[in-house]
Design an enzyme around this catalytic site. Structure first.
Site, PDB file in Angstrom:
ATOM      1  N   ARG A 167       1.068  -1.374   0.067  1.00  0.00           N
ATOM      2  CA  ARG A 167      -0.012  -0.315   0.402  1.00  0.00           C
ATOM      3  C   ARG A 167       1.006   1.428  -0.012  1.00  0.00           C
ATOM      4  NH1 ARG A 167      -5.911  -0.142   1.713  1.00  0.00           N
ATOM      5  NH2 ARG A 167      -6.203  -2.232   1.117  1.00  0.00           N
TER       6      ARG A 167
ATOM      7  N   ARG B 187      -3.287   7.023   0.750  1.00  0.00           N
ATOM      8  CA  ARG B 187      -3.402   7.927   1.904  1.00  0.00           C
ATOM      9  C   ARG B 187      -2.729   9.308   2.610  1.00  0.00           C
ATOM     10  NH1 ARG B 187      -9.186   5.462   3.305  1.00  0.00           N
ATOM     11  NH2 ARG B 187      -7.968   3.716   3.504  1.00  0.00           N
TER      12      ARG B 187
ATOM     13  N   ARG C 135      -6.332  12.228  -5.467  1.00  0.00           N
ATOM     14  CA  ARG C 135      -7.624  11.292  -5.009  1.00  0.00           C
ATOM     15  C   ARG C 135      -8.756  12.240  -5.073  1.00  0.00           C
ATOM     16  NH1 ARG C 135     -11.548   9.875  -2.616  1.00  0.00           N
ATOM     17  NH2 ARG C 135     -12.012   8.426  -1.246  1.00  0.00           N
TER      18      ARG C 135
ATOM     19  N   ASP D 108      -7.329  -2.249  -7.238  1.00  0.00           N
ATOM     20  CA  ASP D 108      -7.017  -2.685  -6.104  1.00  0.00           C
ATOM     21  C   ASP D 108      -7.743  -4.691  -6.312  1.00  0.00           C
ATOM     22  OD1 ASP D 108      -8.518  -1.481  -2.834  1.00  0.00           O
ATOM     23  OD2 ASP D 108      -9.806  -3.361  -4.301  1.00  0.00           O
TER      24      ASP D 108
ATOM     25  N   TYR E   6     -15.467 -10.918   0.503  1.00  0.00           N
ATOM     26  CA  TYR E   6     -15.663 -10.008  -0.138  1.00  0.00           C
ATOM     27  C   TYR E   6     -17.260 -10.258  -0.823  1.00  0.00           C
ATOM     28  CZ  TYR E   6     -11.804  -7.297   1.385  1.00  0.00           C
ATOM     29  OH  TYR E   6     -11.009  -6.516   2.687  1.00  0.00           O
TER      30      TYR E   6
HETATM   31  O1  CP3 Z   1       0.126  -0.924  -2.248  1.00  0.00           O
HETATM   32  C1  CP3 Z   1      -0.458  -0.122  -3.403  1.00  0.00           C
HETATM   33  O2  CP3 Z   1      -0.032   1.032  -3.176  1.00  0.00           O
HETATM   34  C2  CP3 Z   1      -0.721  -0.653  -4.554  1.00  0.00           C
HETATM   35  C3  CP3 Z   1      -2.825  -0.211  -4.215  1.00  0.00           C
HETATM   36  C4  CP3 Z   1      -3.515  -1.075  -3.660  1.00  0.00           C
HETATM   37  C5  CP3 Z   1      -4.424  -0.905  -3.178  1.00  0.00           C
HETATM   38  N1  CP3 Z   1      -5.452  -2.150  -2.646  1.00  0.00           N
HETATM   39  C6  CP3 Z   1      -4.947   0.753  -3.026  1.00  0.00           C
HETATM   40  C7  CP3 Z   1      -6.131   1.054  -2.095  1.00  0.00           C
HETATM   41  C8  CP3 Z   1      -4.112  -2.291  -3.328  1.00  0.00           C
HETATM   42  C9  CP3 Z   1      -2.510  -3.842  -3.550  1.00  0.00           C
HETATM   43  C10 CP3 Z   1      -4.707  -2.449  -2.563  1.00  0.00           C
HETATM   44  C11 CP3 Z   1      -5.216  -4.360  -1.998  1.00  0.00           C
HETATM   45  C12 CP3 Z   1      -6.359  -5.043  -1.148  1.00  0.00           C
HETATM   46  N2  CP3 Z   1      -7.342  -4.268  -1.182  1.00  0.00           N
HETATM   47  C13 CP3 Z   1      -6.419  -5.669  -0.278  1.00  0.00           C
HETATM   48  C14 CP3 Z   1      -5.026  -6.827  -0.364  1.00  0.00           C
HETATM   49  C15 CP3 Z   1      -4.257  -6.303   0.115  1.00  0.00           C
HETATM   50  C16 CP3 Z   1      -4.979  -5.755   1.972  1.00  0.00           C
HETATM   51  O3  CP3 Z   1      -4.344  -4.897   2.769  1.00  0.00           O
HETATM   52  O4  CP3 Z   1      -4.738  -6.659   2.727  1.00  0.00           O
HETATM   53  C17 CP3 Z   1      -7.759  -5.648   0.745  1.00  0.00           C
HETATM   54  C18 CP3 Z   1      -8.606  -6.680   1.190  1.00  0.00           C
HETATM   55  C19 CP3 Z   1      -8.561  -4.724  -0.432  1.00  0.00           C
HETATM   56  C20 CP3 Z   1      -9.125  -4.444  -0.131  1.00  0.00           C
HETATM   57  C21 CP3 Z   1     -10.741  -2.900  -0.156  1.00  0.00           C
HETATM   58  N3  CP3 Z   1      -9.977  -1.278  -0.324  1.00  0.00           N
HETATM   59  C22 CP3 Z   1     -10.211  -2.253   1.121  1.00  0.00           C
HETATM   60  C23 CP3 Z   1     -10.481  -2.916   2.102  1.00  0.00           C
HETATM   61  C24 CP3 Z   1     -10.303  -1.091   1.266  1.00  0.00           C
HETATM   62  C25 CP3 Z   1     -10.622   1.164   2.439  1.00  0.00           C
HETATM   63  C26 CP3 Z   1      -9.184   0.049   3.252  1.00  0.00           C
HETATM   64  C27 CP3 Z   1      -9.509   1.717   3.910  1.00  0.00           C
HETATM   65  O5  CP3 Z   1      -8.451   1.820   4.461  1.00  0.00           O
HETATM   66  O6  CP3 Z   1     -10.262   2.706   4.036  1.00  0.00           O
HETATM   67  C28 CP3 Z   1      -9.924  -0.368  -0.411  1.00  0.00           C
HETATM   68  C29 CP3 Z   1      -9.798   0.754  -0.803  1.00  0.00           C
HETATM   69  C30 CP3 Z   1      -8.035   1.074  -0.649  1.00  0.00           C
HETATM   70  N4  CP3 Z   1      -7.450   0.271  -1.992  1.00  0.00           N
HETATM   71  C31 CP3 Z   1      -7.802   2.178  -0.994  1.00  0.00           C
HETATM   72  C32 CP3 Z   1      -6.612   2.372  -0.995  1.00  0.00           C
HETATM   73  C33 CP3 Z   1      -5.370   3.798  -1.470  1.00  0.00           C
HETATM   74  C34 CP3 Z   1      -7.547   3.800   0.072  1.00  0.00           C
HETATM   75  C35 CP3 Z   1      -9.426   4.635  -0.683  1.00  0.00           C
HETATM   76  C36 CP3 Z   1      -8.801   5.609  -0.796  1.00  0.00           C
HETATM   77  O7  CP3 Z   1      -8.319   6.927  -0.995  1.00  0.00           O
HETATM   78  O8  CP3 Z   1      -9.992   6.273  -0.158  1.00  0.00           O
END
Ligand code: CP3
Length: 357
Positions: free
Chosen positions: A27, A31, A40, A77, A154
């Site tokens: 990640r 943010r 964003r 994602d 999910y």
């Molecule tokens: O690693 C990176 O920089 C690449 C981008 C990436 C994102 N999500 C961006 C993201 C990757 C590799 C993911 C994978 C992902 N997404 C996983 C597996 C990794 C882990 O953390 O276990 C999972 C379970 C998800 C599902 C998901 N997407 C969730 C639960 C959320 C909300 C999380 C939160 O913190 O609110 C997301 C959204 C998301 N994916 C964000 C980002 C940067 C935040 C969205 C925003 O900008 O509001």
């Protein structure tokens, strides 16, 4: 294609000699970076950010401008697959991801379309190609997907879950329905990851974020088996180079021995498994990635430095010289001060000279 200027990440995954330990952060685009929050805001919402090639490319590169990272990871994602299968992904402020439709019955599974990643998820492939070109060989680009089990949770729950109530109800009351869903998802993931490799991804990570919620037999039957099918179905070489595969099961450090059967090149660990113990278990048969507690980055620079050195001492405790990629044990959080990852990354490079070089 431009030659890679820094390939220590790919080399470490394949257990080839490296000058220093490579490092990236799960990640790493997100943010905690003010420049991410700007883009964003311009995109309006998270999915629009993923779907806009220029924006997705820009936020992928942002952390690389700040820090000496050894890999870039595609900005996207894991939930793009269920979205493309028609579930309707949306994000509710403060509540994480949600789906308009859920998958709960044999009929729901049978009605799922077959994924054609190169067209259904063309925006992801466009982002991969654009990022590769913008990187100009600076560092390798990681493509990724969720594991079938993690994606299934999910889709069944309709969003995030703490207890996986509906997924586990399906697992124990209608296991054949869950198997049909997981098999469908494994095929979709194979197609999706091979399309990413064709578009230019140079390594692959499979995020099994919720594998650790399973009992040990169920982990093998419902998560690991499908990841094994995926690894067997992936292109393992492209552009004349191996494409290493990393499996990351959060909470899965106790299953390294069975994980070896998947044929993956490396395993990601969260912070609960000591790296010296994991190294002993693997005994040179695969590489490791991890595993600093992301919360360490809330500490002072001195605290971070000390924790990173201890992690490296563990990673090379048995005289190893490669086969290790430094990372966090899970994603970086939005509350981290952007000055802190610098300390983590620079300490990895500086302190590891004595081990890798
Ligand atoms: O690693 C990176 O920089 C690449 C981008 C990436 C994102 N999500 C961006 C993201 C990757 C590799 C993911 C994978 C992902 N997404 C996983 C597996 C990794 C882990 O953390 O276990 C999972 C379970 C998800 C599902 C998901 N997407 C969730 C639960 C959320 C909300 C999380 C939160 O913190 O609110 C997301 C959204 C998301 N994916 C964000 C980002 C940067 C935040 C969205 C925003 O900008 O509001």
């Amino acid at each position: 294609m431009t030659a890679l200027k820094n390939d220590r990440f790919l080399r470490a995954l394949l257990r080839e000699p490296v000058d220093v330990t490579p490092v990236w952060m799960m990640r790493q685009a997100g943010r905690y970076l003010p420049e991410y929050r700007d883009i964003r805001a311009k995109a309006g919402d998270f999915l629009s950010l993923c779907k806009n090639t220029d924006f997705a490319c820009e936020v992928t590169l942002q952390p690389l401008r700040r820090y000496a990272l050894d890999a870039a990871i595609l900005f996207s994602d894991i939930l793009t697959i269920p979205d493309a299968l028609g579930l309707g992904l949306y994000f509710e402020v403060g509540e994480g991801p949600k789906f308009h439709k859920t998958i709960r019955t044999a009929e729901d599974v049978a009605a799922l379309p077959e994924l054609k990643a190169s067209s259904d998820l063309d925006y992801v492939m466009n982002a991969v190609a654009a990022i590769r070109s913008a990187l100009g060989g600076q560092v390798p680009l990681i493509g990724f997907s969720g594991s079938p089990w993690t994606l299934a949770t999910y889709m069944i729950e309709g969003g995030s879950s703490k207890d996986f109530r509906f997924s586990k109800q399906m697992m124990y009351a209608q296991p054949e329905v869950l198997h049909a869903l997981l098999d469908h998802l494994a095929d979709a993931v194979i197609d999706y990851l091979n399309a990413q490799i064709d578009a230019g991804a140079q390594a692959i990570q499979i995020f099994d974020s919720w594998g650790g919620a399973l009992a040990h037999r169920e982990y093998i039957e419902f998560s690991l088996n499908y990841m094994q099918k995926i690894v067997a179905g992936l292109k393992r070489e492209n552009e004349g180079r191996k494409v290493p595969v990393i499996l990351f099961t959060k909470g899965g450090g106790q299953w390294l021995e069975p994980m070896l059967a998947t044929g993956a090149d490396a395993f990601g660990l969260d912070w609960t498994t000591p790296l010296n113990v994991a190294r002993q278990t693997l005994d040179g048969r695969a590489a490791l990635q991890g595993n600093l507690d992301p919360a360490t980055l809330y500490g002072s620079s001195a605290t971070i430095e000390q924790a990173v050195k201890a992690m490296l001492d563990d990673a090379y405790a048995h005289g190893e010289k490669t086969g290790y990629v430094a990372n966090l044990g899970h994603g970086i959080t939005q509350w981290v001060d952007p000055a802190k990852p610098q300390v983590f990354i620079d300490t990895v490079h500086e302190y590891s000279v004595k081990y890798s070089g």
